[in-house]
Motif scaffolding. Structure first.
Motif, PDB file in Angstrom:
ATOM      1  N   HIS A  67       0.821  -1.218   0.000  1.00  0.00           N
ATOM      2  CA  HIS A  67       0.000   0.000   0.000  1.00  0.00           C
ATOM      3  C   HIS A  67       0.853   1.265   0.000  1.00  0.00           C
ATOM      4  N   HIS A  68       2.034   1.160  -0.534  1.00  0.00           N
ATOM      5  CA  HIS A  68       2.930   2.309  -0.656  1.00  0.00           C
ATOM      6  C   HIS A  68       3.984   1.972  -1.691  1.00  0.00           C
ATOM      7  N   VAL A  69       4.351   2.965  -2.497  1.00  0.00           N
ATOM      8  CA  VAL A  69       5.386   2.772  -3.520  1.00  0.00           C
ATOM      9  C   VAL A  69       6.601   3.607  -3.151  1.00  0.00           C
ATOM     10  N   ALA A  70       7.748   2.951  -3.096  1.00  0.00           N
ATOM     11  CA  ALA A  70       8.987   3.651  -2.769  1.00  0.00           C
ATOM     12  C   ALA A  70       9.340   4.642  -3.865  1.00  0.00           C
ATOM     13  N   SER A  71      10.062   5.683  -3.503  1.00  0.00           N
ATOM     14  CA  SER A  71      10.434   6.735  -4.458  1.00  0.00           C
ATOM     15  C   SER A  71      11.223   6.164  -5.630  1.00  0.00           C
ATOM     16  N   ALA A  72      12.156   5.267  -5.340  1.00  0.00           N
ATOM     17  CA  ALA A  72      12.988   4.696  -6.398  1.00  0.00           C
ATOM     18  C   ALA A  72      12.152   3.848  -7.359  1.00  0.00           C
ATOM     19  N   THR A  73      11.204   3.094  -6.816  1.00  0.00           N
ATOM     20  CA  THR A  73      10.334   2.258  -7.647  1.00  0.00           C
ATOM     21  C   THR A  73       9.478   3.124  -8.563  1.00  0.00           C
ATOM     22  N   ALA A  74       8.914   4.190  -8.001  1.00  0.00           N
ATOM     23  CA  ALA A  74       8.081   5.099  -8.781  1.00  0.00           C
ATOM     24  C   ALA A  74       8.892   5.811  -9.858  1.00  0.00           C
ATOM     25  N   ALA A  75      10.090   6.261  -9.518  1.00  0.00           N
ATOM     26  CA  ALA A  75      10.932   6.980 -10.478  1.00  0.00           C
ATOM     27  C   ALA A  75      11.321   6.080 -11.648  1.00  0.00           C
ATOM     28  N   ARG A  76      11.660   4.829 -11.349  1.00  0.00           N
ATOM     29  CA  ARG A  76      12.030   3.899 -12.408  1.00  0.00           C
ATOM     30  C   ARG A  76      10.856   3.674 -13.357  1.00  0.00           C
ATOM     31  N   ALA A  77       9.656   3.439 -12.790  1.00  0.00           N
ATOM     32  CA  ALA A  77       8.481   3.192 -13.617  1.00  0.00           C
ATOM     33  C   ALA A  77       8.126   4.426 -14.453  1.00  0.00           C
ATOM     34  N   LEU A  78       8.247   5.601 -13.862  1.00  0.00           N
ATOM     35  CA  LEU A  78       7.943   6.841 -14.570  1.00  0.00           C
ATOM     36  C   LEU A  78       8.914   7.050 -15.727  1.00  0.00           C
ATOM     37  N   ASN A  79      10.162   6.730 -15.509  1.00  0.00           N
ATOM     38  CA  ASN A  79      11.170   6.867 -16.549  1.00  0.00           C
ATOM     39  C   ASN A  79      10.915   5.903 -17.710  1.00  0.00           C
ATOM     40  N   LEU A  80      10.434   4.702 -17.394  1.00  0.00           N
ATOM     41  CA  LEU A  80      10.209   3.688 -18.423  1.00  0.00           C
ATOM     42  C   LEU A  80       8.920   3.893 -19.204  1.00  0.00           C
ATOM     43  N   PHE A  81       7.878   4.366 -18.534  1.00  0.00           N
ATOM     44  CA  PHE A  81       6.550   4.396 -19.162  1.00  0.00           C
ATOM     45  C   PHE A  81       5.997   5.792 -19.412  1.00  0.00           C
ATOM     46  N   GLY A  82       6.619   6.816 -18.830  1.00  0.00           N
ATOM     47  CA  GLY A  82       6.106   8.168 -18.992  1.00  0.00           C
ATOM     48  C   GLY A  82       4.893   8.406 -18.099  1.00  0.00           C
ATOM     49  N   LYS A  83       4.482   9.664 -18.028  1.00  0.00           N
ATOM     50  CA  LYS A  83       3.397  10.033 -17.112  1.00  0.00           C
ATOM     51  C   LYS A  83       2.080   9.361 -17.495  1.00  0.00           C
ATOM     52  N   GLN A  84       1.657   9.531 -18.737  1.00  0.00           N
ATOM     53  CA  GLN A  84       0.379   8.955 -19.147  1.00  0.00           C
ATOM     54  C   GLN A  84       0.430   7.432 -19.130  1.00  0.00           C
ATOM     55  N   GLY A  85       1.528   6.884 -19.599  1.00  0.00           N
ATOM     56  CA  GLY A  85       1.668   5.429 -19.614  1.00  0.00           C
ATOM     57  C   GLY A  85       1.581   4.830 -18.223  1.00  0.00           C
ATOM     58  N   LEU A  86       2.228   5.495 -17.263  1.00  0.00           N
ATOM     59  CA  LEU A  86       2.209   4.976 -15.901  1.00  0.00           C
ATOM     60  C   LEU A  86       0.821   5.114 -15.279  1.00  0.00           C
ATOM     61  N   VAL A  87       0.142   6.223 -15.554  1.00  0.00           N
ATOM     62  CA  VAL A  87      -1.229   6.377 -15.061  1.00  0.00           C
ATOM     63  C   VAL A  87      -2.111   5.261 -15.624  1.00  0.00           C
ATOM     64  N   ASN A  88      -1.945   4.950 -16.905  1.00  0.00           N
ATOM     65  CA  ASN A  88      -2.740   3.883 -17.512  1.00  0.00           C
ATOM     66  C   ASN A  88      -2.426   2.521 -16.893  1.00  0.00           C
ATOM     67  N   ILE A  89      -1.159   2.257 -16.644  1.00  0.00           N
ATOM     68  CA  ILE A  89      -0.765   0.976 -16.045  1.00  0.00           C
ATOM     69  C   ILE A  89      -1.337   0.838 -14.641  1.00  0.00           C
ATOM     70  N   VAL A  90      -1.195   1.891 -13.837  1.00  0.00           N
ATOM     71  CA  VAL A  90      -1.719   1.822 -12.471  1.00  0.00           C
ATOM     72  C   VAL A  90      -3.248   1.744 -12.482  1.00  0.00           C
ATOM     73  N   SER A  91      -3.872   2.423 -13.433  1.00  0.00           N
ATOM     74  CA  SER A  91      -5.334   2.353 -13.548  1.00  0.00           C
ATOM     75  C   SER A  91      -5.777   0.943 -13.925  1.00  0.00           C
ATOM     76  N   LEU A  92      -5.001   0.269 -14.762  1.00  0.00           N
ATOM     77  CA  LEU A  92      -5.320  -1.120 -15.110  1.00  0.00           C
ATOM     78  C   LEU A  92      -5.189  -2.016 -13.878  1.00  0.00           C
ATOM     79  N   MET A  93      -4.162  -1.774 -13.071  1.00  0.00           N
ATOM     80  CA  MET A  93      -4.048  -2.516 -11.812  1.00  0.00           C
ATOM     81  C   MET A  93      -5.283  -2.285 -10.944  1.00  0.00           C
ATOM     82  N   GLY A  94      -5.698  -1.018 -10.852  1.00  0.00           N
ATOM     83  CA  GLY A  94      -6.871  -0.698 -10.045  1.00  0.00           C
ATOM     84  C   GLY A  94      -8.135  -1.337 -10.591  1.00  0.00           C
TER      85      GLY A  94
END
Length: 236
Positions: free
Chosen positions: A182-209
């Motif tokens: 129930h929490h994402v570490a800063s390093a984990t979030a930064a890596r995902a943001l770098n790989l997928f971009g802002k919109q891409g990461l929002v879409n991925i997390v929304s799919l998880m949700g």
């Protein structure tokens, strides 16, 4: 005289109660016959007593004829052969089914997420929710989409993500943290943001949700895999 009146009053109350009871019993019988047979009356050597064998969960299958025109359209779109899974449960709330289908279709097919990664996101969510039904449905789809068996097994057995493809590892670590901790570490979030971009990461997390919501629904109604299948997900 008062005694006679009291006796007559009691008799009237008793007769009224019997009549009401007969009406309620008739209505209950009509509901059962128009909906489904209670699970206890359907033989099953595998499912718990509160599970309907025609759905594998705690709700009976909805018959097409009891739905309105909009419901019939949704029912027909899903096909009549399969009453297992979240779609049959959400038919009990048609607006929920309609909006859920729209969101799910966008996130899986129109949001720009690589189909291989779509299936990985779904499997990560299924693992964190211990949803054997979703896992059984999507492991074959993941393999078909080109998802590496090593990534699937890392999720299935909760193994380290070291050595996996970079995007696979990022999604698995992200899912484990946001869903499990129930929490994402800063390093984990930064890596995902770098790989997928802002919109891409929002879409991925929304799919998880989206799938977390589906799996809450399935777990609440104790959805089982089909009797003809064996769970591919070790639980716990």
């Amino acid at each position: 005289m008062k005694l006679v009146q009291s006796v007559i009053g009691l008799l009237l109350v008793a007769c009224t109660s019997v009549a009401i009871g007969q009406v309620l019993s008739a209505r209950s019988a009509a509901v059962v016959s128009s909906d489904s047979i209670p699970p206890a009356q359907i033989p099953s050597d595998t499912f718990p007593k509160d599970i309907y064998p025609d759905t594998g969960n705690r709700l009976p299958a909805i018959h097409r004829e009891v739905l309105d025109d909009a419901g019939k359209k949704l029912f027909d779109a899903k096909g009549t052969a399969d009453s297992f899974g979240p779609g049959s449960i959400r038919l009990y709330s048609l607006p929920v089914e309609e909006y859920s289908e729209t969101m799910n279709d966008f996130l899986r097919h129109k949001s720009g997420i690589d189909p291989r990664l779509v299936e990985l996101v779904i499997l990560v969510t299924a693992r964190e929710s211990d949803s054997a039904y979703v896992w059984n449905s999507h492991e074959p789809q993941g393999l078909k989409a080109g998802l590496a068996k090593e990534s699937i097994d890392a999720v299935r057995y909760r193994k380290s993500t070291a050595g996996l493809a970079e995007k696979d590892a990022a999604i698995i670590d992200l899912g484990r943290e946001v869903l499990g901790k129930h929490h994402v570490a800063s390093a984990t979030a930064a890596r995902a943001l770098n790989l997928f971009g802002k919109q891409g990461l929002v879409n991925i997390v929304s799919l998880m949700g989206d799938y977390a919501s589906t799996e809450i629904l399935l777990n609440a109604f104790d959805q089982h895999v089909r009797l003809s299948e064996k769970s591919l997900l070790p639980i716990p």
